[in-house]
Design an enzyme around this catalytic site. Sequence first.
Site, PDB file in Angstrom:
ATOM      1  N   ARG A 151      26.581   2.176  -2.453  1.00 48.07           N
ATOM      2  CA  ARG A 151      26.788   3.416  -1.692  1.00 48.07           C
ATOM      3  C   ARG A 151      25.827   4.533  -2.113  1.00 48.07           C
ATOM      4  O   ARG A 151      25.722   5.561  -1.462  1.00 48.07           O
ATOM      5  CB  ARG A 151      28.255   3.869  -1.840  1.00 48.07           C
ATOM      6  N   LYS A 167      23.050   2.511 -10.275  1.00 49.34           N
ATOM      7  CA  LYS A 167      23.853   3.741 -10.164  1.00 49.34           C
ATOM      8  C   LYS A 167      24.041   4.451 -11.496  1.00 49.34           C
ATOM      9  O   LYS A 167      23.885   5.670 -11.575  1.00 49.34           O
ATOM     10  CB  LYS A 167      25.222   3.395  -9.563  1.00 49.34           C
ATOM     11  N   THR A 223      34.797  -6.453 -10.786  1.00 49.37           N
ATOM     12  CA  THR A 223      35.111  -5.900 -12.113  1.00 49.37           C
ATOM     13  C   THR A 223      35.861  -6.922 -12.990  1.00 49.37           C
ATOM     14  O   THR A 223      35.668  -6.937 -14.212  1.00 49.37           O
ATOM     15  CB  THR A 223      35.946  -4.618 -11.974  1.00 49.37           C
ATOM     16  N   ASN A 257      30.522   7.147  -6.731  1.00 51.76           N
ATOM     17  CA  ASN A 257      30.057   6.046  -5.889  1.00 51.76           C
ATOM     18  C   ASN A 257      28.940   6.470  -4.941  1.00 51.76           C
ATOM     19  O   ASN A 257      28.262   5.628  -4.373  1.00 51.76           O
ATOM     20  CB  ASN A 257      31.220   5.482  -5.066  1.00 51.76           C
ATOM     21  N   ARG A 264       3.294  23.860 -22.987  1.00 50.38           N
ATOM     22  CA  ARG A 264       3.667  22.445 -22.931  1.00 50.38           C
ATOM     23  C   ARG A 264       3.163  21.692 -24.151  1.00 50.38           C
ATOM     24  O   ARG A 264       2.294  22.202 -24.884  1.00 50.38           O
ATOM     25  CB  ARG A 264       3.122  21.805 -21.641  1.00 50.38           C
ATOM     26  N   ASN A 286      -6.754  38.586 -30.540  1.00 45.67           N
ATOM     27  CA  ASN A 286      -6.690  38.955 -29.128  1.00 45.67           C
ATOM     28  C   ASN A 286      -7.506  37.947 -28.316  1.00 45.67           C
ATOM     29  O   ASN A 286      -8.695  37.766 -28.560  1.00 45.67           O
ATOM     30  CB  ASN A 286      -7.261  40.355 -28.917  1.00 45.67           C
ATOM     31  N   ASN A 321     -11.745  21.721 -24.526  1.00 49.09           N
ATOM     32  CA  ASN A 321     -11.269  20.822 -25.589  1.00 49.09           C
ATOM     33  C   ASN A 321     -11.608  19.362 -25.323  1.00 49.09           C
ATOM     34  O   ASN A 321     -11.437  18.519 -26.179  1.00 49.09           O
ATOM     35  CB  ASN A 321      -9.755  20.971 -25.772  1.00 49.09           C
ATOM     36  N   TYR A 322     -12.103  19.070 -24.138  1.00 46.63           N
ATOM     37  CA  TYR A 322     -12.241  17.673 -23.727  1.00 46.63           C
ATOM     38  C   TYR A 322     -13.686  17.396 -23.355  1.00 46.63           C
ATOM     39  O   TYR A 322     -14.277  18.102 -22.524  1.00 46.63           O
ATOM     40  CB  TYR A 322     -11.316  17.433 -22.520  1.00 46.63           C
ATOM     41  N   SER A 371     -13.313  38.771 -22.855  1.00 44.76           N
ATOM     42  CA  SER A 371     -12.900  38.108 -21.617  1.00 44.76           C
ATOM     43  C   SER A 371     -13.932  37.088 -21.145  1.00 44.76           C
ATOM     44  O   SER A 371     -15.119  37.208 -21.452  1.00 44.76           O
ATOM     45  CB  SER A 371     -12.725  39.153 -20.515  1.00 44.76           C
TER      46      SER A 371
END
Length: 466
Positions: free
Chosen positions: A16, A23, A81, A232, A338, A382, A391-392, A410
């Site tokens: 269902r 499930k 069952t 269900n 992250r 700052n 970085n890659y 900046s």
Amino acid sequence: MRDIHVVILAAGKGTRMKSALPKVLHRVAGLPMIDHVLGAAATLSPRTTTVVIGFSPDAMRAALASHPGLSVVVQEPQLGTGHALLTTEPLLRHATGTLVLLSGDVPLLSPKTLQTLVDRQTASGAAATVITAVVDQPFGYGRVIRSGQSGEQIAKIVEERDATPAEREIREINSGIYAFALDGLFDLARTLTAKTAQGEYYVTDLVARCVEHGRVVTAFTVSDPDEVRGINSRGQLAEVSRIVRNQKTAELMAAGVTIEDPATAYIDRHVTIGADTIIHPGVFLEGLTTIGAGCEIHSGVRIVDSQIGDRVTVLNHCVITDSRVADAARVGPFAHLRNEADVREQARVGNFVEIKKSSLGVGSKANHHAYLGDATIGANVNIGAGTITCNYDGVKKHRTVIEDGAFIGSDTQLVAPVTVGKGAYVGSGSTVRHNVPPGALAVSAGKQRNLEGWADKKKKKLKTEN
Ligand code: UD1
Ligand code: CA
């Protein structure tokens, strides 16, 4: 004390649900359904715990791998069952004491209720004790047919599809959770006969079997029917998740957390939050997240498996996963932390700043538009708008180190591996490919030339051409 053996039925497909995923692996308030059940079962300190799997066995095994000490048996084909219980016979044939039979799709059962079930079963000496509940909408559940002088025993359980109209009126339902005396249980289970055209065996028929053999089955009726809600369908999945979240927000509010709109706060079960923290509407706090005291978490924030200190402000629409934010720091709006981002005390992370596998030292600031990946950034640094750690190199990731008190102008690119020394300056618009010594100024942009009158001449030329 008598031995306790737990069996969890989780072999069904869950037709269902209309899903490729078994499930019991669908998430209830952030955690797979089966994990809720395993968590409750563990509180009984059972001698053995067996999970019956069947549909999608690889996915099930993978999901169960994080739970040590489980036995897994495969039920193939899945013939109901009663048949599922029988598949555990080879493991439990010689076991004594009590078998607690749980259903992988009944996730809200409390440890207290489970313990009471075991206590009652042990004290009564009955063949079985069934957890029941009285509900307003019994549709779909097995109905409990009582017997005995004051109805204290159960004569049988009738499934929805087999129930007479009168039986369908009964509002006492079978939760699908049972405690059985192991003594003679499998002998009885082997006498079950298939009930449906598909050849399904019902564990619920064991009740009538016990009674036929002169043994007693009693009921333990829980006062809160929400505890035994079965899932269900997707609709029931959402309802049960909502119940868990409501419990969670109620607990948190009772412990001194302000939740402005509990209906839109999505807070997983294992999240902890300190007193006087304010959670605005539409906040998602997931997994093993901890949040300290006196924080303010604004709308649209999602925090997953992260640790937030005390007095932290997280402004709107930040995503923070697998990261740490220390006391009195401020993050957002629109920041992305992250993969082990580590924002230290009183640091500030502003809009459109992404930080990955990097630490931002005490009191340091990265207020606008930056990517800081694989960087170790000291205190009181700052980071100017538009700073990027390169970085890659296409093959490997390299680290950037920015020492205490440095100032990154900046629009700077820091080509890793590279170090900017203590107190050094990097001029705006620089591409930093070599280490900058402490206290130095690095500038890499070419010398500026001004061509006097150039713009006016250009405009005139364009006009004459048209
Ligand atoms: C079952 C009960 C019903 C009870 C309800 C409570 C039976 C016949 N009926 O109905 O009386 O009110 O639970 O929620 O037991 N499973 C297997 N192997 C199988 C079939 C099912 O392991 O061959 C597992 C499922 O994965 C599930 C559990 O057993 O976790 C219950 O099965 P389900 O089909 O959901 O039973 P219900 O129709 O809900
Ligand atoms: Ca069910």
